[in-house]
Design an enzyme around this catalytic site. Structure first.
Site, PDB file in Angstrom:
ATOM      1  N   ASN A  88       0.795  -1.222   0.000  1.00  0.00           N
ATOM      2  CA  ASN A  88       0.000   0.000   0.000  1.00  0.00           C
ATOM      3  C   ASN A  88       0.832   1.279   0.000  1.00  0.00           C
ATOM      4  O   ASN A  88       0.324   2.337  -0.365  1.00  0.00           O
ATOM      5  CB  ASN A  88      -0.921  -0.005   1.227  1.00  0.00           C
ATOM      6  CG  ASN A  88      -1.664   1.295   1.390  1.00  0.00           C
ATOM      7  OD1 ASN A  88      -2.608   1.580   0.665  1.00  0.00           O
ATOM      8  ND2 ASN A  88      -1.234   2.117   2.342  1.00  0.00           N
ATOM      9  N   SER A 139      -4.643   2.461  -8.241  1.00  0.00           N
ATOM     10  CA  SER A 139      -5.428   3.690  -8.204  1.00  0.00           C
ATOM     11  C   SER A 139      -6.235   3.759  -9.489  1.00  0.00           C
ATOM     12  O   SER A 139      -5.886   3.120 -10.494  1.00  0.00           O
ATOM     13  CB  SER A 139      -4.483   4.907  -8.114  1.00  0.00           C
ATOM     14  OG  SER A 139      -5.168   6.114  -8.353  1.00  0.00           O
ATOM     15  N   SER A 141      -5.947   6.138 -11.125  1.00  0.00           N
ATOM     16  CA  SER A 141      -4.884   6.749 -11.924  1.00  0.00           C
ATOM     17  C   SER A 141      -3.961   5.709 -12.530  1.00  0.00           C
ATOM     18  O   SER A 141      -3.096   6.041 -13.348  1.00  0.00           O
ATOM     19  CB  SER A 141      -4.065   7.718 -11.064  1.00  0.00           C
ATOM     20  OG  SER A 141      -4.875   8.754 -10.549  1.00  0.00           O
ATOM     21  N   TYR A 152       2.933   9.705 -11.391  1.00  0.00           N
ATOM     22  CA  TYR A 152       2.049   8.876 -10.573  1.00  0.00           C
ATOM     23  C   TYR A 152       1.269   7.899 -11.455  1.00  0.00           C
ATOM     24  O   TYR A 152       1.118   6.723 -11.111  1.00  0.00           O
ATOM     25  CB  TYR A 152       1.105   9.781  -9.793  1.00  0.00           C
ATOM     26  CG  TYR A 152       0.211   9.077  -8.808  1.00  0.00           C
ATOM     27  CD1 TYR A 152       0.736   8.481  -7.666  1.00  0.00           C
ATOM     28  CD2 TYR A 152      -1.166   9.019  -9.004  1.00  0.00           C
ATOM     29  CE1 TYR A 152      -0.086   7.848  -6.739  1.00  0.00           C
ATOM     30  CE2 TYR A 152      -1.996   8.386  -8.085  1.00  0.00           C
ATOM     31  CZ  TYR A 152      -1.454   7.803  -6.964  1.00  0.00           C
ATOM     32  OH  TYR A 152      -2.279   7.171  -6.050  1.00  0.00           O
TER      33      TYR A 152
END
Length: 254
Positions: A88, A139, A141, A152
């Site tokens: 995580n 994510s 993303s 990212y």
């Protein structure tokens, strides 16, 4: 529920946000929990209300191989096995390619992507012995691009496809590998965004459930994926996004 009685779970990035909520969820379900983060004091504070007989905190940086090896060794020394790994730990930095320094790019990749590789590799033999499970925090993303977040996006896109590839490579090992893809979630990483009411409203306009995510929303899905309830779920990335991906991208109609 006590789905994880006697099981040992490592959670990285566990001092706050999704990582802390996940560690607490596993603890509540009976697991031995190893909380990993870079700040020893923050970890101790995070774990203060958990059953100390079933809790271990380890300060370390997932982008450093010696730290990762120490985590794996300490977990086995304390609890005898590793059944679940939750990768995580992560950071985010904004900026276009003409604004991003090599140093910042490397930091994002090292923590968000290389950290998943290092941590998974370090515990893989123990997971194979335990017929265990890996759950990676990707994510939304990592499923599509954002404006001004290319580093990212690259890292989380890598996490998503690494998850799929690891699930394939784990064939016949008994290890399952899955991931979650949260949308905007109320964590320390998003604190500045949460303070911008106009920006949050734009997110809510695209989210059918009409609210931002809470760390506990994501933790619940992580626990499901790690559990026997998901024993035939493998190589998937589950969006935890309030319905964001239900849209084809066009704006709401009157």
């Amino acid at each position: 529920m006590t789905r994880f009685d006697g099981k040992t779970v490592i959670v990285t990035g566990a001092s706050s946000g999704i990582g802390l909520a996940t560690a607490q969820r596993f603890s509540e379900e009976g697991a031995n929990v190893v909380l990993v983060g870079r700040d020893a004091e923050a970890l101790a504070k995070a774990a203060r209300n958990m059953d100390q007989a079933r809790t271990l905190t380890i300060a370390g940086d997932v982008s450093r191989e010696p730290d990762v090896i120490s985590v794996a060794e300490a977990a086995v020394a304390r609890f005898g096995a590793i059944n679940v790994l939750v990768n995580n730990a992560g950071i985010a930095m904004s900026g276009r390619i003409d604004e991003m320094s090599l140093e910042d790019w490397q930091k994002v990749i090292d923590i968000d992507l290389t950290g998943v590789f290092l941590m998974s590799r370090a515990v893989w033999p123990q997971l194979e012995k335990a017929q265990g499970s890996v759950v990676n925090t990707s994510s939304v993303s990592g499923l599509g691009g954002d404006w001004g977040m290319f580093a990212y996006n690259a890292a989380k896109g890598g996490v998503s496809n690494m998850t799929r590839a690891l699930a394939l490579d784990a064939r016949d090992s008994g290890i399952r590998v899955n991931g979650v893809a949260p949308a905007l979630t109320r964590t320390g990483m998003t604190e500045e965004m949460m303070g911008d009411e106009a920006l949050v409203q734009k997110f809510l306009e695209r989210t059918p459930l009409g609210r931002v995510g809470e760390p506990e929303d994501v933790a619940a899905v992580i626990a499901f994926l790690a559990s026997e309830d998901a024993r035939f779920v493998n190589g998937v990335i589950i969006p935890v996004d309030g319905g964001l991906h239900a849209s084809n991208g066009q704006p709401p109609q009157a």
